[in-house]
Write a protein that holds these residues in place. Sequence first.
Motif, PDB file in Angstrom:
ATOM      1  N   GLN A  48     -10.394  -1.332  -1.940  1.00  0.00           N
ATOM      2  CA  GLN A  48     -10.085  -0.190  -1.076  1.00  0.00           C
ATOM      3  C   GLN A  48      -8.817   0.522  -1.542  1.00  0.00           C
ATOM      4  N   SER A  49      -7.843  -0.231  -2.007  1.00  0.00           N
ATOM      5  CA  SER A  49      -6.589   0.388  -2.441  1.00  0.00           C
ATOM      6  C   SER A  49      -6.768   1.257  -3.678  1.00  0.00           C
ATOM      7  N   MET A  50      -7.797   0.982  -4.467  1.00  0.00           N
ATOM      8  CA  MET A  50      -8.063   1.753  -5.687  1.00  0.00           C
ATOM      9  C   MET A  50      -9.065   2.883  -5.460  1.00  0.00           C
ATOM     10  N   ASP A  51      -9.644   2.932  -4.272  1.00  0.00           N
ATOM     11  CA  ASP A  51     -10.690   3.911  -3.955  1.00  0.00           C
ATOM     12  C   ASP A  51     -10.070   5.128  -3.263  1.00  0.00           C
ATOM     13  N   THR A  52      -9.886   6.205  -4.014  1.00  0.00           N
ATOM     14  CA  THR A  52      -9.239   7.398  -3.457  1.00  0.00           C
ATOM     15  C   THR A  52     -10.053   8.015  -2.324  1.00  0.00           C
ATOM     16  N   THR A  53     -11.363   7.871  -2.357  1.00  0.00           N
ATOM     17  CA  THR A  53     -12.204   8.391  -1.274  1.00  0.00           C
ATOM     18  C   THR A  53     -11.930   7.610   0.005  1.00  0.00           C
ATOM     19  N   TYR A  54     -11.837   6.293  -0.093  1.00  0.00           N
ATOM     20  CA  TYR A  54     -11.528   5.456   1.065  1.00  0.00           C
ATOM     21  C   TYR A  54     -10.171   5.846   1.642  1.00  0.00           C
ATOM     22  N   ILE A  55      -9.172   5.969   0.774  1.00  0.00           N
ATOM     23  CA  ILE A  55      -7.820   6.312   1.231  1.00  0.00           C
ATOM     24  C   ILE A  55      -7.838   7.672   1.932  1.00  0.00           C
ATOM     25  N   ALA A  56      -8.498   8.653   1.345  1.00  0.00           N
ATOM     26  CA  ALA A  56      -8.551   9.999   1.946  1.00  0.00           C
ATOM     27  C   ALA A  56      -9.230   9.958   3.314  1.00  0.00           C
ATOM     28  N   GLN A  57     -10.313   9.177   3.437  1.00  0.00           N
ATOM     29  CA  GLN A  57     -11.046   9.088   4.705  1.00  0.00           C
ATOM     30  C   GLN A  57     -10.237   8.386   5.792  1.00  0.00           C
ATOM     31  N   HIS A  58      -9.344   7.480   5.425  1.00  0.00           N
ATOM     32  CA  HIS A  58      -8.587   6.683   6.395  1.00  0.00           C
ATOM     33  C   HIS A  58      -7.105   7.050   6.438  1.00  0.00           C
ATOM     34  N   LEU A  59      -6.736   8.164   5.866  1.00  0.00           N
ATOM     35  CA  LEU A  59      -5.341   8.555   5.794  1.00  0.00           C
ATOM     36  C   LEU A  59      -4.669   8.606   7.168  1.00  0.00           C
ATOM     37  N   ALA A  60      -5.358   9.141   8.144  1.00  0.00           N
ATOM     38  CA  ALA A  60      -4.781   9.225   9.498  1.00  0.00           C
ATOM     39  C   ALA A  60      -4.545   7.834  10.076  1.00  0.00           C
ATOM     40  N   ASP A  61      -5.460   6.892   9.794  1.00  0.00           N
ATOM     41  CA  ASP A  61      -5.322   5.522  10.300  1.00  0.00           C
ATOM     42  C   ASP A  61      -4.175   4.778   9.596  1.00  0.00           C
ATOM     43  N   LEU A  62      -3.908   5.122   8.327  1.00  0.00           N
ATOM     44  CA  LEU A  62      -2.911   4.409   7.525  1.00  0.00           C
ATOM     45  C   LEU A  62      -1.506   4.988   7.676  1.00  0.00           C
ATOM     46  N   LYS A  63      -1.408   6.231   8.104  1.00  0.00           N
ATOM     47  CA  LYS A  63      -0.117   6.913   8.182  1.00  0.00           C
ATOM     48  C   LYS A  63       0.849   6.165   9.115  1.00  0.00           C
ATOM     49  N   GLY A  64       2.062   5.934   8.607  1.00  0.00           N
ATOM     50  CA  GLY A  64       3.107   5.289   9.395  1.00  0.00           C
ATOM     51  C   GLY A  64       3.005   3.773   9.439  1.00  0.00           C
ATOM     52  N   LYS A  65       2.024   3.212   8.778  1.00  0.00           N
ATOM     53  CA  LYS A  65       1.849   1.750   8.794  1.00  0.00           C
ATOM     54  C   LYS A  65       2.313   1.144   7.472  1.00  0.00           C
ATOM     55  N   ILE A  66       2.618  -0.121   7.518  1.00  0.00           N
ATOM     56  CA  ILE A  66       2.883  -0.878   6.311  1.00  0.00           C
ATOM     57  C   ILE A  66       1.540  -1.382   5.823  1.00  0.00           C
ATOM     58  N   ILE A  67       1.187  -1.028   4.598  1.00  0.00           N
ATOM     59  CA  ILE A  67      -0.134  -1.382   4.061  1.00  0.00           C
ATOM     60  C   ILE A  67       0.034  -2.551   3.105  1.00  0.00           C
ATOM     61  N   LEU A  68      -0.622  -3.651   3.425  1.00  0.00           N
ATOM     62  CA  LEU A  68      -0.647  -4.813   2.528  1.00  0.00           C
ATOM     63  C   LEU A  68      -1.991  -4.832   1.841  1.00  0.00           C
ATOM     64  N   VAL A  69      -1.965  -4.959   0.516  1.00  0.00           N
ATOM     65  CA  VAL A  69      -3.187  -5.069  -0.268  1.00  0.00           C
ATOM     66  C   VAL A  69      -3.467  -6.538  -0.472  1.00  0.00           C
ATOM     67  N   ASP A  70      -4.607  -6.992  -0.004  1.00  0.00           N
ATOM     68  CA  ASP A  70      -4.970  -8.409  -0.091  1.00  0.00           C
ATOM     69  C   ASP A  70      -5.134  -8.801  -1.551  1.00  0.00           C
ATOM     70  N   GLY A  71      -4.330  -9.748  -1.975  1.00  0.00           N
ATOM     71  CA  GLY A  71      -4.399 -10.221  -3.351  1.00  0.00           C
ATOM     72  C   GLY A  71      -5.275 -11.445  -3.522  1.00  0.00           C
ATOM     73  N   GLY A  72      -5.918 -11.889  -2.455  1.00  0.00           N
ATOM     74  CA  GLY A  72      -6.762 -13.082  -2.538  1.00  0.00           C
ATOM     75  C   GLY A  72      -5.975 -14.328  -2.184  1.00  0.00           C
ATOM     76  N   ALA A  73      -6.667 -15.433  -2.160  1.00  0.00           N
ATOM     77  CA  ALA A  73      -6.065 -16.710  -1.783  1.00  0.00           C
ATOM     78  C   ALA A  73      -5.092 -17.175  -2.858  1.00  0.00           C
ATOM     79  N   VAL A  74      -4.035 -17.837  -2.444  1.00  0.00           N
ATOM     80  CA  VAL A  74      -3.058 -18.394  -3.365  1.00  0.00           C
ATOM     81  C   VAL A  74      -3.542 -19.767  -3.811  1.00  0.00           C
ATOM     82  N   ASN A  75      -3.587 -19.985  -5.111  1.00  0.00           N
ATOM     83  CA  ASN A  75      -4.007 -21.279  -5.655  1.00  0.00           C
ATOM     84  C   ASN A  75      -2.814 -22.221  -5.641  1.00  0.00           C
ATOM     85  N   THR A  76      -2.873 -23.266  -4.849  1.00  0.00           N
ATOM     86  CA  THR A  76      -1.752 -24.204  -4.727  1.00  0.00           C
ATOM     87  C   THR A  76      -1.962 -25.476  -5.538  1.00  0.00           C
TER      88      THR A  76
END
Length: 169
Positions: free
Chosen positions: A140-168
């Motif tokens: 989603q973070s790489m999809d400019t169409t997704y970002i454009a469609q959800h811009l109003a929802d994302l504005k003013g928020k801290i956006i964390l990009v899920d990097g997947g599970a941490v291998n311990t």
Amino acid sequence: MKHLALKSLFAVCMLSSTQLFAQQETVDTAVFSQIRKAELNSSQIPSIAHYLTDVAGPRLTNSPGFMRAATWAVETMKKWGMANAALEPWGEFGKNWEISEFSIAMTAPYMQPVIAYPAPWSPNTNGVQKAQVTVISRAQSMDTTYIAQHLADLKGKIILVDGGAVNTS
């Protein structure tokens, strides 16, 4: 039938010719032994890796870390006798970027540090920022169409990009 015989003859010729070439190759085991000894006894790879990763730090394009690493590499190669070692010009890139200070923590329902990093070339903030957090996937973070469609929802928020599970392990 004639085509099948020709194909068979061609296949036999190809196989026998590769076997002839393979049999003519000589292996100089003394040279291999010298290379192996040099690798085990005088390899520069650990010190190069240490300098580039631990000393120079992150090497984002046009960053101070990139320049530290590139300058060190040229100087080191010249010390090794590579007279033509030099930084090559590659044109204008634009702004540079380097993390000088960054931390993030969850404050509710209790205080807990979060392992995260700012996106490269993200702007500075004016002091401490508090906002609701939204998590999006890497895709989603790489999809400019997704970002454009959800811009109003994302504005003013801290956006964390899920990097997947941490291998311990």
